[in-house]
Design a protein around this motif. Structure first.
Motif, PDB file in Angstrom:
ATOM      1  N   HIS A 163       0.902  -1.182  -0.105  1.00  0.00           N
ATOM      2  CA  HIS A 163      -0.268   0.037   0.247  1.00  0.00           C
ATOM      3  C   HIS A 163       0.917   1.029   0.148  1.00  0.00           C
ATOM      4  CE1 HIS A 163      -3.413  -2.626   0.802  1.00  0.00           C
ATOM      5  NE2 HIS A 163      -2.537  -2.848   2.557  1.00  0.00           N
ATOM      6  N   GLY A 164       1.126   1.849  -0.804  1.00  0.00           N
ATOM      7  CA  GLY A 164       2.377   2.709  -1.706  1.00  0.00           C
ATOM      8  C   GLY A 164       1.849   3.991  -0.635  1.00  0.00           C
ATOM      9  N   GLY A 165       0.059   4.492  -0.066  1.00  0.00           N
ATOM     10  CA  GLY A 165      -0.538   5.091  -0.105  1.00  0.00           C
ATOM     11  C   GLY A 165      -0.768   5.281   1.329  1.00  0.00           C
ATOM     12  N   ALA A 166      -0.701   4.064   2.376  1.00  0.00           N
ATOM     13  CA  ALA A 166      -1.312   3.669   2.783  1.00  0.00           C
ATOM     14  C   ALA A 166      -0.569   2.675   4.851  1.00  0.00           C
ATOM     15  CB  ALA A 166      -2.714   2.874   2.754  1.00  0.00           C
ATOM     16  N   GLU A 167      -0.910   3.749   5.764  1.00  0.00           N
ATOM     17  CA  GLU A 167      -0.754   2.041   7.210  1.00  0.00           C
ATOM     18  C   GLU A 167      -2.016   0.873   6.616  1.00  0.00           C
ATOM     19  OE1 GLU A 167       2.449   4.875   7.308  1.00  0.00           O
ATOM     20  OE2 GLU A 167       0.996   5.330   7.306  1.00  0.00           O
ATOM     21  N   GLN A 168      -1.734  -0.283   7.488  1.00  0.00           N
ATOM     22  CA  GLN A 168      -2.585  -1.036   7.555  1.00  0.00           C
ATOM     23  C   GLN A 168      -2.220  -1.795   9.074  1.00  0.00           C
ATOM     24  OE1 GLN A 168      -2.477  -4.362   4.828  1.00  0.00           O
ATOM     25  NE2 GLN A 168      -4.468  -5.505   6.273  1.00  0.00           N
ATOM     26  N   TRP A 169      -3.338  -1.483  10.310  1.00  0.00           N
ATOM     27  CA  TRP A 169      -3.511  -2.049  11.407  1.00  0.00           C
ATOM     28  C   TRP A 169      -4.806  -3.248  11.131  1.00  0.00           C
ATOM     29  CZ3 TRP A 169      -1.013   0.064  15.039  1.00  0.00           C
ATOM     30  CH2 TRP A 169      -0.716   1.825  15.069  1.00  0.00           C
ATOM     31  N   LEU A 170      -3.915  -4.505  10.919  1.00  0.00           N
ATOM     32  CA  LEU A 170      -4.704  -5.944  11.159  1.00  0.00           C
ATOM     33  C   LEU A 170      -4.618  -6.043  12.436  1.00  0.00           C
ATOM     34  CD1 LEU A 170      -4.040  -8.412   8.418  1.00  0.00           C
ATOM     35  CD2 LEU A 170      -4.216  -9.842  10.532  1.00  0.00           C
ATOM     36  N   TYR A 171      -6.160  -6.477  12.912  1.00  0.00           N
ATOM     37  CA  TYR A 171      -6.492  -7.472  14.217  1.00  0.00           C
ATOM     38  C   TYR A 171      -7.079  -8.296  14.369  1.00  0.00           C
ATOM     39  CZ  TYR A 171      -8.213  -8.372  19.137  1.00  0.00           C
ATOM     40  OH  TYR A 171      -8.766  -8.929  20.145  1.00  0.00           O
ATOM     41  N   VAL A 172      -6.531  -9.454  14.508  1.00  0.00           N
ATOM     42  CA  VAL A 172      -7.104 -10.965  14.590  1.00  0.00           C
ATOM     43  C   VAL A 172      -8.272 -10.957  14.854  1.00  0.00           C
ATOM     44  CG1 VAL A 172      -6.455 -13.491  13.655  1.00  0.00           C
ATOM     45  CG2 VAL A 172      -5.034 -11.785  13.701  1.00  0.00           C
ATOM     46  N   VAL A 173      -9.474 -11.305  14.398  1.00  0.00           N
ATOM     47  CA  VAL A 173     -10.558 -11.934  15.034  1.00  0.00           C
ATOM     48  C   VAL A 173     -10.239 -12.802  15.568  1.00  0.00           C
ATOM     49  CG1 VAL A 173     -12.875 -11.602  15.030  1.00  0.00           C
ATOM     50  CG2 VAL A 173     -12.162  -9.702  14.353  1.00  0.00           C
ATOM     51  N   SER A 174     -10.366 -14.439  15.084  1.00  0.00           N
ATOM     52  CA  SER A 174     -10.391 -15.428  14.952  1.00  0.00           C
ATOM     53  C   SER A 174      -8.680 -16.118  14.238  1.00  0.00           C
ATOM     54  CB  SER A 174     -11.304 -15.944  14.831  1.00  0.00           C
ATOM     55  OG  SER A 174     -12.661 -15.882  13.825  1.00  0.00           O
ATOM     56  N   GLY A 175      -8.404 -17.265  14.320  1.00  0.00           N
ATOM     57  CA  GLY A 175      -8.137 -18.310  13.443  1.00  0.00           C
ATOM     58  C   GLY A 175      -7.125 -17.861  13.237  1.00  0.00           C
ATOM     59  N   THR A 176      -5.601 -18.953  12.850  1.00  0.00           N
ATOM     60  CA  THR A 176      -4.176 -18.560  12.946  1.00  0.00           C
ATOM     61  C   THR A 176      -4.011 -18.433  11.703  1.00  0.00           C
ATOM     62  OG1 THR A 176      -4.248 -21.081  12.632  1.00  0.00           O
ATOM     63  CG2 THR A 176      -4.188 -20.460  15.115  1.00  0.00           C
TER      64      THR A 176
END
Length: 117
Positions: A41-54
């Motif tokens: 993503h050349g123009g954005a930061e991504q915050w990824l939160y894992v709700v479930s799974g691995t």
């Protein structure tokens, strides 16, 4: 106010955005993946939160294990891939700053702010 009940059906879905931040949900099937060594993503930061799974995140060649409760920051320009390494769907809630996708899920070009932000 904006409100949406998250259902985590299949694939990637933009939820909504406000003041330069966008929320989206993503579901990756067992054995599946999103992204690759060229995904940036050349123009954005991504915050990824894992709700479930691995799963496993590969960010600029570095691996990180993912499980429910994991929070990952992919900084703008970092190559990244998210893999589901488990037997159940990997469900994530993602925030992009500034918004990285159109309402239909197509990636926005870097440097193009959304209308109304």
């Amino acid at each position: 106010m904006q409100h949406r009940r998250l259902r985590f059906g299949q694939g990637f879905r933009v939820l909504f955005e406000c003041r330069g931040v966008q929320a989206a949900q993503m579901v990756i099937a067992p054995g599946g993946r999103e992204g690759d060594a060229d995904n940036r993503h050349g123009g954005a930061e991504q915050w990824l939160y894992v709700v479930s799974g691995t799963g496993v995140a590969i960010v600029d060649g570095k691996r990180r294990a993912l499980a429910a409760g994991s929070l990952l920051l992919v900084e703008r320009g970092e190559a990244h891939e998210i893999r589901n390494s488990g037997r159940t769907p990997l469900k994530t809630l993602n925030f992009y700053s500034p918004p990285a996708y159109t309402a239909t899920g197509n990636e926005r070009p870097p440097g193009r702010p959304p209308r109304g932000s």
